[in-house]
Design an enzyme around this catalytic site. Sequence first.
Site, PDB file in Angstrom:
ATOM      1  N   PHE A 100       0.843  -1.211   0.000  1.00  0.00           N
ATOM      2  CA  PHE A 100       0.000   0.000   0.000  1.00  0.00           C
ATOM      3  C   PHE A 100       0.877   1.260   0.000  1.00  0.00           C
ATOM      4  O   PHE A 100       1.866   1.331   0.733  1.00  0.00           O
ATOM      5  CB  PHE A 100      -0.880  -0.048   1.255  1.00  0.00           C
ATOM      6  N   ASN A 197      -3.806   1.754  10.430  1.00  0.00           N
ATOM      7  CA  ASN A 197      -4.595   2.232   9.297  1.00  0.00           C
ATOM      8  C   ASN A 197      -5.022   0.962   8.574  1.00  0.00           C
ATOM      9  O   ASN A 197      -4.354   0.509   7.658  1.00  0.00           O
ATOM     10  CB  ASN A 197      -3.768   3.131   8.382  1.00  0.00           C
ATOM     11  N   PRO A 198      -6.131   0.372   9.021  1.00  0.00           N
ATOM     12  CA  PRO A 198      -6.514  -0.932   8.466  1.00  0.00           C
ATOM     13  C   PRO A 198      -7.252  -0.778   7.139  1.00  0.00           C
ATOM     14  O   PRO A 198      -7.577   0.336   6.731  1.00  0.00           O
ATOM     15  CB  PRO A 198      -7.456  -1.467   9.542  1.00  0.00           C
TER      16      PRO A 198
HETATM   17  N1  SAM Z   1      -0.119   1.214   7.670  1.00  0.00           N
HETATM   18  C1  SAM Z   1       0.207   1.372   6.275  1.00  0.00           C
HETATM   19  C2  SAM Z   1      -0.083   2.788   5.832  1.00  0.00           C
HETATM   20  O1  SAM Z   1      -0.822   3.480   6.515  1.00  0.00           O
HETATM   21  O2  SAM Z   1       0.453   3.201   4.808  1.00  0.00           O
HETATM   22  C3  SAM Z   1      -0.583   0.370   5.407  1.00  0.00           C
HETATM   23  C4  SAM Z   1      -2.070   0.548   5.476  1.00  0.00           C
HETATM   24  S1  SAM Z   1      -3.025  -0.476   4.379  1.00  0.00           S
HETATM   25  C5  SAM Z   1      -4.481   0.491   4.253  1.00  0.00           C
HETATM   26  C6  SAM Z   1      -3.551  -1.840   5.400  1.00  0.00           C
HETATM   27  C7  SAM Z   1      -2.488  -2.893   5.652  1.00  0.00           C
HETATM   28  O3  SAM Z   1      -3.015  -3.861   6.556  1.00  0.00           O
HETATM   29  C8  SAM Z   1      -2.030  -3.670   4.438  1.00  0.00           C
HETATM   30  O4  SAM Z   1      -0.620  -3.680   4.391  1.00  0.00           O
HETATM   31  C9  SAM Z   1      -2.598  -5.086   4.631  1.00  0.00           C
HETATM   32  O5  SAM Z   1      -1.782  -6.091   4.096  1.00  0.00           O
HETATM   33  C10 SAM Z   1      -2.660  -5.162   6.146  1.00  0.00           C
HETATM   34  N2  SAM Z   1      -3.676  -6.048   6.728  1.00  0.00           N
HETATM   35  C11 SAM Z   1      -4.945  -6.259   6.303  1.00  0.00           C
HETATM   36  N3  SAM Z   1      -5.605  -7.077   7.170  1.00  0.00           N
HETATM   37  C12 SAM Z   1      -4.719  -7.360   8.180  1.00  0.00           C
HETATM   38  C13 SAM Z   1      -4.809  -8.149   9.366  1.00  0.00           C
HETATM   39  N4  SAM Z   1      -5.926  -8.803   9.720  1.00  0.00           N
HETATM   40  N5  SAM Z   1      -3.715  -8.221  10.167  1.00  0.00           N
HETATM   41  C14 SAM Z   1      -2.558  -7.578   9.829  1.00  0.00           C
HETATM   42  N6  SAM Z   1      -2.433  -6.829   8.720  1.00  0.00           N
HETATM   43  C15 SAM Z   1      -3.507  -6.709   7.902  1.00  0.00           C
HETATM   44  N1  GLN Z   2      -8.079   6.061   1.931  1.00  0.00           N
HETATM   45  C1  GLN Z   2      -7.661   4.891   1.217  1.00  0.00           C
HETATM   46  C2  GLN Z   2      -7.862   5.031  -0.273  1.00  0.00           C
HETATM   47  O1  GLN Z   2      -7.397   5.986  -0.812  1.00  0.00           O
HETATM   48  C3  GLN Z   2      -8.257   3.635   1.807  1.00  0.00           C
HETATM   49  C4  GLN Z   2      -7.317   3.222   2.838  1.00  0.00           C
HETATM   50  C5  GLN Z   2      -7.748   2.155   3.737  1.00  0.00           C
HETATM   51  O2  GLN Z   2      -8.605   1.310   3.483  1.00  0.00           O
HETATM   52  N2  GLN Z   2      -7.102   2.190   4.848  1.00  0.00           N
HETATM   53  O3  GLN Z   2      -8.398   4.228  -0.974  1.00  0.00           O
END
Ligand code: SAM
Ligand code: GLN
Length: 282
Positions: A100, A197-198
Amino acid sequence: MDTRENVPGVERKVWDLIRELSHKLKDITSNPVLETVLLATKVLGVRKEDIISKDIVVSPEVENSIVKLVERRASGYPLHYILGEKEFMGLPFFVEEGVFIPRPETEELVEIALDLINRYGVMMVADVGTGSGAIGVSVAKFSEVIVFATDVSEKAVEVSLKNAKRHGVLDRFVVKHGRFLEPFKEDYGKIEMILSNPPYVKKNDRLPRDVLFEPPEALFAGEDGLDFYRAFFEKYSTEGKIVLMEIGEYQVEGLKKIVPQASFLKDTSGKYRFLYINRRFS
Ligand code: SAM
Ligand code: GLN
């Protein structure tokens, strides 16, 4: 009149090339010129400032490489995957396909977290779903905390480690592959603050073209986008902890039902974008 400009095999001024190529990005971004400049810096190995201030001339081979990158971007492929990095909290983070790309709104989460860390003297922090390490690496960089990070993506684990190394916090950033905080079961009691940030996008939401190149497990969280929060708060007690998580713009009402102990914080544009629980110091 200089007629050399469009003759193949002849050197051209980079600015003429940028002006011409940026039109190809008009439909894909609101910053076509800036993005073309950045793609040219990638090929030329120079800084953005150099392109602006110096009269750089490019060979036909270099021109060809710049054209290829611009065409790739014109197809919707994300700029930062091509560049290989994205700035977050003033720090360059490596990013690549499968990870991401950190967003500016998450910088506000980090600012709030740093404020709480300083105010309450927090030492042990978790970053659930660390991705590139954007949250975990920057809180480690700008405070003295120890970070326990997880991600379900192996690629994210690998890239976040590279970023921790790049920013000199490898000794205080521990990342493990796994779901939620399962890899740190034994340490859960020690963790004082949980950041995340899930994924929170609804299954059928339409996203901009470039976002579709990012990993779906980073974005989507079931029919209502709340699956991650539902599963997390069912599994983990927030007793004695501070929790700060990013949320989608219209998720407060749904989240109140799932996490009655939470309050919600606004971002600088006045939207509720963060879930906050403080059962450590209140
Ligand atoms: N924290 C980073 C940022 O803000 O740039 C990445 C955010 S991205 C929206 C969500 C991340 O959560 C992804 O890397 C995904 O692989 C991970 N993820 C999704 N479900 C998860 C879970 N149940 N446990 C751990 N990681 C998870
Ligand atoms: N705001 C994100 C987007 O641009 C979504 C990120 C998220 O699911 N944490 O799509």
